[in-house]
Design a protein around this motif. Sequence first.
Motif, PDB file in Angstrom:
ATOM      1  N   SER A 166       0.815  -1.213   0.000  1.00  0.00           N
ATOM      2  CA  SER A 166       0.000   0.000   0.000  1.00  0.00           C
ATOM      3  C   SER A 166       0.850   1.264   0.000  1.00  0.00           C
ATOM      4  N   GLY A 167       2.147   1.146   0.259  1.00  0.00           N
ATOM      5  CA  GLY A 167       3.015   2.313   0.227  1.00  0.00           C
ATOM      6  C   GLY A 167       3.823   2.421  -1.056  1.00  0.00           C
ATOM      7  N   SER A 168       3.641   1.475  -1.973  1.00  0.00           N
ATOM      8  CA  SER A 168       4.434   1.480  -3.197  1.00  0.00           C
ATOM      9  C   SER A 168       3.994   2.615  -4.129  1.00  0.00           C
ATOM     10  N   ALA A 169       4.898   3.054  -4.972  1.00  0.00           N
ATOM     11  CA  ALA A 169       4.574   4.098  -5.942  1.00  0.00           C
ATOM     12  C   ALA A 169       3.453   3.636  -6.866  1.00  0.00           C
ATOM     13  N   ARG A 170       3.449   2.371  -7.214  1.00  0.00           N
ATOM     14  CA  ARG A 170       2.410   1.824  -8.092  1.00  0.00           C
ATOM     15  C   ARG A 170       1.037   1.937  -7.432  1.00  0.00           C
ATOM     16  N   HIS A 171       0.982   1.652  -6.128  1.00  0.00           N
ATOM     17  CA  HIS A 171      -0.275   1.748  -5.382  1.00  0.00           C
ATOM     18  C   HIS A 171      -0.732   3.200  -5.273  1.00  0.00           C
ATOM     19  N   VAL A 172       0.194   4.083  -4.936  1.00  0.00           N
ATOM     20  CA  VAL A 172      -0.133   5.506  -4.805  1.00  0.00           C
ATOM     21  C   VAL A 172      -0.658   6.045  -6.135  1.00  0.00           C
ATOM     22  N   LEU A 173       0.007   5.712  -7.220  1.00  0.00           N
ATOM     23  CA  LEU A 173      -0.421   6.149  -8.545  1.00  0.00           C
ATOM     24  C   LEU A 173      -1.829   5.637  -8.847  1.00  0.00           C
ATOM     25  N   GLY A 177      -4.958  17.562 -15.394  1.00  0.00           N
ATOM     26  CA  GLY A 177      -4.684  18.925 -14.944  1.00  0.00           C
ATOM     27  C   GLY A 177      -3.883  19.010 -13.665  1.00  0.00           C
ATOM     28  N   VAL A 178      -3.033  18.008 -13.445  1.00  0.00           N
ATOM     29  CA  VAL A 178      -2.178  17.996 -12.253  1.00  0.00           C
ATOM     30  C   VAL A 178      -0.733  17.760 -12.682  1.00  0.00           C
ATOM     31  N   SER A 179       0.183  17.942 -11.756  1.00  0.00           N
ATOM     32  CA  SER A 179       1.584  17.669 -12.050  1.00  0.00           C
ATOM     33  C   SER A 179       1.839  16.165 -11.966  1.00  0.00           C
ATOM     34  N   PRO A 180       2.858  15.686 -12.661  1.00  0.00           N
ATOM     35  CA  PRO A 180       3.213  14.270 -12.511  1.00  0.00           C
ATOM     36  C   PRO A 180       3.500  13.915 -11.048  1.00  0.00           C
ATOM     37  N   ALA A 181       4.129  14.837 -10.334  1.00  0.00           N
ATOM     38  CA  ALA A 181       4.427  14.577  -8.912  1.00  0.00           C
ATOM     39  C   ALA A 181       3.154  14.350  -8.099  1.00  0.00           C
ATOM     40  N   ALA A 182       2.069  15.043  -8.470  1.00  0.00           N
ATOM     41  CA  ALA A 182       0.810  14.879  -7.748  1.00  0.00           C
ATOM     42  C   ALA A 182       0.266  13.457  -7.874  1.00  0.00           C
ATOM     43  N   LEU A 183       0.549  12.813  -8.991  1.00  0.00           N
ATOM     44  CA  LEU A 183       0.085  11.431  -9.167  1.00  0.00           C
ATOM     45  C   LEU A 183       0.871  10.448  -8.321  1.00  0.00           C
ATOM     46  N   LEU A 184       2.077  10.846  -7.918  1.00  0.00           N
ATOM     47  CA  LEU A 184       2.948   9.940  -7.162  1.00  0.00           C
ATOM     48  C   LEU A 184       3.053  10.301  -5.689  1.00  0.00           C
ATOM     49  N   GLU A 191      -3.678  12.615   1.304  1.00  0.00           N
ATOM     50  CA  GLU A 191      -4.031  12.723   2.717  1.00  0.00           C
ATOM     51  C   GLU A 191      -5.369  12.032   2.994  1.00  0.00           C
ATOM     52  N   VAL A 192      -6.155  11.870   1.937  1.00  0.00           N
ATOM     53  CA  VAL A 192      -7.501  11.301   2.079  1.00  0.00           C
ATOM     54  C   VAL A 192      -7.499   9.799   1.980  1.00  0.00           C
ATOM     55  N   GLY A 193      -6.417   9.132   1.921  1.00  0.00           N
ATOM     56  CA  GLY A 193      -6.415   7.675   1.891  1.00  0.00           C
ATOM     57  C   GLY A 193      -6.892   7.141   0.657  1.00  0.00           C
TER      58      GLY A 193
END
Length: 75
Positions: free
Chosen positions: A3-10, A62-69, A73-75
Amino acid sequence: MSSGSARHVLAQNLKRLRAERGWSQEQLAFEAGLHRTFVAHVEREVRNISLDNIERLAKSLGVSPAALLTPSEVG
């Protein structure tokens, strides 16, 4: 996937941002110039994704690539 992986966050961020816009996977794929099944696989965490495609999805949403990764805060 962890659940903490970049793939999961994305995957979580894509699903959330797509839902906020009321878009289907097909609509997001169209906007990004990608195939719907590719978007589905990214959201299910079964597909690796290039930086180029992260940039395409981010631009479409309409977001930055960093925002996807960045973990939401909302889970």
